[in-house]
Design an enzyme around this catalytic site. Structure first.
Site, PDB file in Angstrom:
ATOM      1  N   TYR A  60       1.364 -40.587 -23.219  1.00  0.00           N
ATOM      2  CA  TYR A  60       0.385 -39.503 -22.081  1.00  0.00           C
ATOM      3  C   TYR A  60       0.599 -39.414 -21.009  1.00  0.00           C
ATOM      4  O   TYR A  60       0.355 -40.285 -19.421  1.00  0.00           O
ATOM      5  CB  TYR A  60      -1.095 -40.169 -22.545  1.00  0.00           C
ATOM      6  N   ASP A 117     -17.633 -40.434 -31.335  1.00  0.00           N
ATOM      7  CA  ASP A 117     -19.413 -40.328 -31.593  1.00  0.00           C
ATOM      8  C   ASP A 117     -20.166 -39.250 -31.164  1.00  0.00           C
ATOM      9  O   ASP A 117     -20.048 -38.134 -32.405  1.00  0.00           O
ATOM     10  CB  ASP A 117     -19.588 -41.611 -33.263  1.00  0.00           C
ATOM     11  N   HIS A 170     -16.821 -47.135 -33.572  1.00  0.00           N
ATOM     12  CA  HIS A 170     -17.240 -46.235 -32.138  1.00  0.00           C
ATOM     13  C   HIS A 170     -17.062 -46.810 -30.816  1.00  0.00           C
ATOM     14  O   HIS A 170     -18.027 -46.468 -29.949  1.00  0.00           O
ATOM     15  CB  HIS A 170     -18.109 -45.058 -33.082  1.00  0.00           C
ATOM     16  N   GLU A 218     -28.723 -42.030 -25.956  1.00  0.00           N
ATOM     17  CA  GLU A 218     -28.353 -40.854 -26.615  1.00  0.00           C
ATOM     18  C   GLU A 218     -28.982 -39.931 -25.964  1.00  0.00           C
ATOM     19  O   GLU A 218     -28.716 -38.673 -26.608  1.00  0.00           O
ATOM     20  CB  GLU A 218     -28.755 -40.857 -27.989  1.00  0.00           C
TER      21      GLU A 218
END
Ligand SMILES: [Zn+2]
Ligand SMILES: [Zn+2]
Length: 377
Positions: A282, A90, A85, A355
């Site tokens: 894309y 994640d 990741h 985080e």
């Protein structure tokens, strides 16, 4: 959210192979008492939060896939397999599961319906397009779409919005140049595909520097060059892979022809031949102006104006563009750079997130879930 994110980080899965991730997501959504739909576009999962009052149906989206990178971090939650990741997806899944918990608890306050969309395969394979082609927008009556990306380019605590075009289109080129193999000491008896391919790699930059209007951004990058086996052998062929970025639809449409023209000319000059494959991936990601103004103002009320910034447009790409083409949408950035550990660029083998950024992501997603069904333009 931190525990979920670390669990996902340790068990990354590549695009359309997110079986463990999708099962974890579906189980969590079921625990919350939500209606769950699985195996959409192979591994996609939807959770439906039905509000207590009438209003619009909005979608909140997270992407689930990892990259084929061998992680070089030493953290206890480092990847346990060959994938990684390295883009922060994640964190996106952990944020949307966090939002799912709060929104399901506060269901009675919600006007309309919130569709929680966990999509597969953002990294190049177009999981969002597959979800659109599976018909989710029509089937669930989705009227607005919101998504986020964590960004190590920006500090934790900053949430960025920008109206209009934010990400470039992204298309791929695959080239094989066929020459004539032979002895390295006798180039006159060969057609050297390494020489021809090298000439092309240099010359193709003229498309950006000399052919495209200089006020329009464009990028051509050759990211892979494979040829030959040893010191003194001229090989038979060379293979190139590359990516092409643009913002203007007209520029995008002409890049294929312009690149092939350079390739054809260089091959002709040397007597080589080629195969040229151009893969349209894309489109440009465009944020609806009204949705973006609305989301930005909601962000200022929710997080405080000091946390909200105008983020720059970049030549990166996002398959959220397939949703934004169909319904008014806003995609925003959530800074996740804390210390040195979380300052590596996305897709780096040592990428990691701060985080603490998860909190800003979830507060913004929850605010949209609680408010947009009633108040989004
Ligand atoms: Zn990525
Ligand atoms: Zn990404």
């Amino acid at each position: 959210m931190v525990a979920t994110r670390r669990d996902l980080h340790a068990h990354p899965e590549l695009g359309f192979q997110e079986h463990r991730t999708a099962a974890l997501v579906a189980a969590r959504l079921r625990e919350l008492g939500l209606e769950v739909h699985e195996r959409i576009a192979q591994t996609g999962v939807l959770g439906i939060v039905k509000g207590g009052r009438p209003g619009k149906t909005i979608m909140l989206r997270a992407d689930m896939d990892a990259l084929p990178i061998r992680e070089q971090n030493e953290a206890a939650y480092r990847s346990t397999n060959d994938a990684m990741h390295a883009c922060g997806h994640d964190g996106h899944v952990a944020i949307l599961l966090g939002a799912a918990q709060i929104l399901s608890e506060r269901r009675a306050e919600i006007c309309g319906t919130v569709v929680l969309c966990f999509q597969p395969a953002e990294e190049g394979l177009g999981g969002a397009r597959a979800m659109v082609e599976a018909g989710i927008l029509g089937e669930y009556g989705i009227e607005r779409a919101y998504g986020l990306h964590l960004s190590s380019q920006h500090p934790t605590g900053k949430v960025g919005f920008r109206a209009g075009q934010i990400y470039a289109s992204s298309d791929s080129i695959e080239i094989a140049i066929h020459g004539k193999g032979g002895h390295g000491a006798a180039p006159h008896l060969s057609i050297d595909p390494i020489y021809v391919a090298s000439s092309f790699v240099v010359a193709v930059q003229q498309v950006v520097s000399r052919v495209v209007n200089p006020v329009e951004p464009a990028v051509v990058t050759i990211g892979s060059f494979q040829a030959g086996t040893t010191y003194n052998v001229i090989p038979t062929s060379a293979k190139l892979l590359g990516t092409v970025r643009a913002f203007d639809a007209g520029v995008r449409a002409e890049m294929s022809g312009r690149i092939e023209r350079v390739l054809a000319g260089i091959c002709a000059a040397s007597g080589a031949t080629y195969d040229f494959n151009y893969i349209w991936r894309y489109p440009v990601t465009s944020n609806d102006a009204e949705q973006t103004e609305y989301a930005r103002a909601l962000g200022e009320r929710t997080l405080g104006a000091e946390h909200i910034e105008e983020f720059p447009k970049i030549m990166g790409a996002e398959d959220f563009s397939f949703f934004a083409e169909k319904v008014p949408a806003c995609f925003y950035q959530v800074g996740c750079r804390g210390d040195e550990r979380s300052s590596f660029p996305h897709h780096h083998e040592r990428f990691d997130i701060d985080e603490r950024a998860l909190e800003y992501g979830v507060r913004m997603m929850v605010a949209l879930g609680l408010d947009a069904g009633a108040n989004a333009p």
